[in-house]
Design a protein around this motif. Structure first.
Motif, PDB file in Angstrom:
ATOM      1  N   ALA A  37       0.823  -1.208   0.000  1.00  0.00           N
ATOM      2  CA  ALA A  37       0.000   0.000   0.000  1.00  0.00           C
ATOM      3  C   ALA A  37       0.853   1.252   0.000  1.00  0.00           C
ATOM      4  CB  ALA A  37      -0.922   0.008   1.220  1.00  0.00           C
ATOM      5  N   LEU A  38       0.306   2.299  -0.591  1.00  0.00           N
ATOM      6  CA  LEU A  38       0.880   3.641  -0.493  1.00  0.00           C
ATOM      7  C   LEU A  38       0.195   4.309   0.691  1.00  0.00           C
ATOM      8  CD1 LEU A  38       2.808   5.630  -2.077  1.00  0.00           C
ATOM      9  CD2 LEU A  38       0.698   6.580  -3.037  1.00  0.00           C
ATOM     10  N   SER A  92      12.802  -3.050   5.047  1.00  0.00           N
ATOM     11  CA  SER A  92      13.585  -3.107   3.802  1.00  0.00           C
ATOM     12  C   SER A  92      12.700  -2.971   2.569  1.00  0.00           C
ATOM     13  CB  SER A  92      14.383  -4.413   3.734  1.00  0.00           C
ATOM     14  OG  SER A  92      13.528  -5.532   3.546  1.00  0.00           O
ATOM     15  N   LYS A  93      11.378  -3.163   2.764  1.00  0.00           N
ATOM     16  CA  LYS A  93      10.430  -3.019   1.665  1.00  0.00           C
ATOM     17  C   LYS A  93       9.568  -1.775   1.824  1.00  0.00           C
ATOM     18  CE  LYS A  93      10.126  -8.018   0.901  1.00  0.00           C
ATOM     19  NZ  LYS A  93       9.219  -9.191   0.865  1.00  0.00           N
ATOM     20  N   GLY A 100       4.990   8.829  -2.605  1.00  0.00           N
ATOM     21  CA  GLY A 100       4.891   8.860  -1.160  1.00  0.00           C
ATOM     22  C   GLY A 100       5.536   7.635  -0.540  1.00  0.00           C
ATOM     23  N   LEU A 101       5.073   7.236   0.643  1.00  0.00           N
ATOM     24  CA  LEU A 101       5.638   6.085   1.333  1.00  0.00           C
ATOM     25  C   LEU A 101       4.856   4.827   0.974  1.00  0.00           C
ATOM     26  CD1 LEU A 101       7.595   4.865   3.429  1.00  0.00           C
ATOM     27  CD2 LEU A 101       5.834   5.313   5.169  1.00  0.00           C
ATOM     28  N   GLU A 102       5.560   3.846   0.401  1.00  0.00           N
ATOM     29  CA  GLU A 102       4.965   2.556   0.066  1.00  0.00           C
ATOM     30  C   GLU A 102       5.511   1.504   1.019  1.00  0.00           C
ATOM     31  OE1 GLU A 102       4.389   0.768  -4.146  1.00  0.00           O
ATOM     32  OE2 GLU A 102       6.185  -0.216  -3.335  1.00  0.00           O
ATOM     33  N   VAL A 103       4.622   0.666   1.558  1.00  0.00           N
ATOM     34  CA  VAL A 103       5.047  -0.387   2.468  1.00  0.00           C
ATOM     35  C   VAL A 103       4.477  -1.724   2.015  1.00  0.00           C
ATOM     36  CG1 VAL A 103       5.123   1.225   4.415  1.00  0.00           C
ATOM     37  CG2 VAL A 103       3.102  -0.213   4.074  1.00  0.00           C
TER      38      VAL A 103
END
Length: 256
Positions: A37-38, A92-93, A100-103
């Motif tokens: 998800a972003l 690390s991912k 933006g921030l993707e996890v």
């Protein structure tokens, strides 16, 4: 003085659920309970008038990498409920992209604690079925300041979040603040989640691995310890729950 804040953001679920067999086999390499998800969008003005700036997560992601610990995934910021700690995201991912921030996170659908697995499985089900479509994150601010967006009559003052000093958790919730984040992928639902085996279930010290079938258990009409409202939660402790979980369940029993 450090102020801890939370952010919530609307997501668009693009992942397919069990009703789309043509796409069900393609999970983009995700494992059981995993999602991508972003969770934060750069240069986007949210409903609070805040803007997360590019580079805001650089230091906190480096800190997670240096410590070698996962980013907690929580349901709806429920910090005090141990069962709402539903998973973790691999630092690390977790990357800052142009957007933006993707996890990439994994929910604890295979937890050996049945109560924990049930909560994680339900949240996973809600996400896969598009019944929950937003994400949040909790943070501390290191650098911030006022700025403006727009021109002329449409110009507005915004609060720029330029650097975070901590990223405490990310996770799904019902209602968010931002409207431009998205859930890119989620592992398709399985008909049956794996149940913890006897070997996987924590046993209290001194418990026999295999009870003697010839020995009949005693019968009683009274409530066993831990089942009566207001007891000390010994039954839950025997299930191998940690002390915080035992205390939480004892409180719930007392309220009943």
């Amino acid at each position: 003085m450090t102020v801890t804040m939370t952010k919530a953001a609307r997501v668009v679920v693009k992942a397919v659920g069990p009703t789309d067999p043509a796409e069900k086999a393609n999970d983009n390499g995700l494992g059981p309970g995993e999602f991508r998800a972003l969770v934060s969008v750069f240069n986007n003005v949210d409903a609070y008038g805040d803007v997360v700036m590019p580079g805001a997560f650089t230091d906190v992601l480096a800190d997670y990498a240096a410590r070698g610990v996962p980013i907690p995934v929580l349901w709806s910021h429920q910090w005090a409920d141990v069962f709402s700690h539903i998973g973790a995201a691999d630092p690390s991912k977790a990357t800052e992209t142009d957007e933006g921030l993707e996890v990439v996170g994994a929910l604890d659908v295979d937890s050996p604690i049945p109560e924990a697995a049930a909560v994680a499985q339900q949240v996973h089900r809600l996400m896969a079925q598009r019944r929950v479509g937003q994400f949040s994150f909790a943070f501390d601010v290191a650098e911030a300041g006022w700025g403006t967006r727009g021109e002329g009559d449409s110009e507005r003052e915004v609060f720029e979040l330029r650097k975070f000093s901590a990223l405490h958790e990310v996770g799904p919730c019902l209602v968010g603040v931002n409207r431009d984040t998205r859930l890119d992928d989620v592992k398709a639902l399985r008909a049956e989640y794996p149940r913890p085996t006897k070997a996987d279930t924590p046993q209290p010290p001194g418990s026999p691995a295999d009870p003697d079938p010839a020995q009949e258990p005693p019968t009683t009409t009274e409530n066993p310890p831990g089942d009566a409202p207001g007891d000390d939660g010994e039954t839950h402790a025997a299930k191998g729950l940690d002390p915080r979980s035992v205390a939480l369940l004892a409180d719930i029993a007392a309220l009943g």
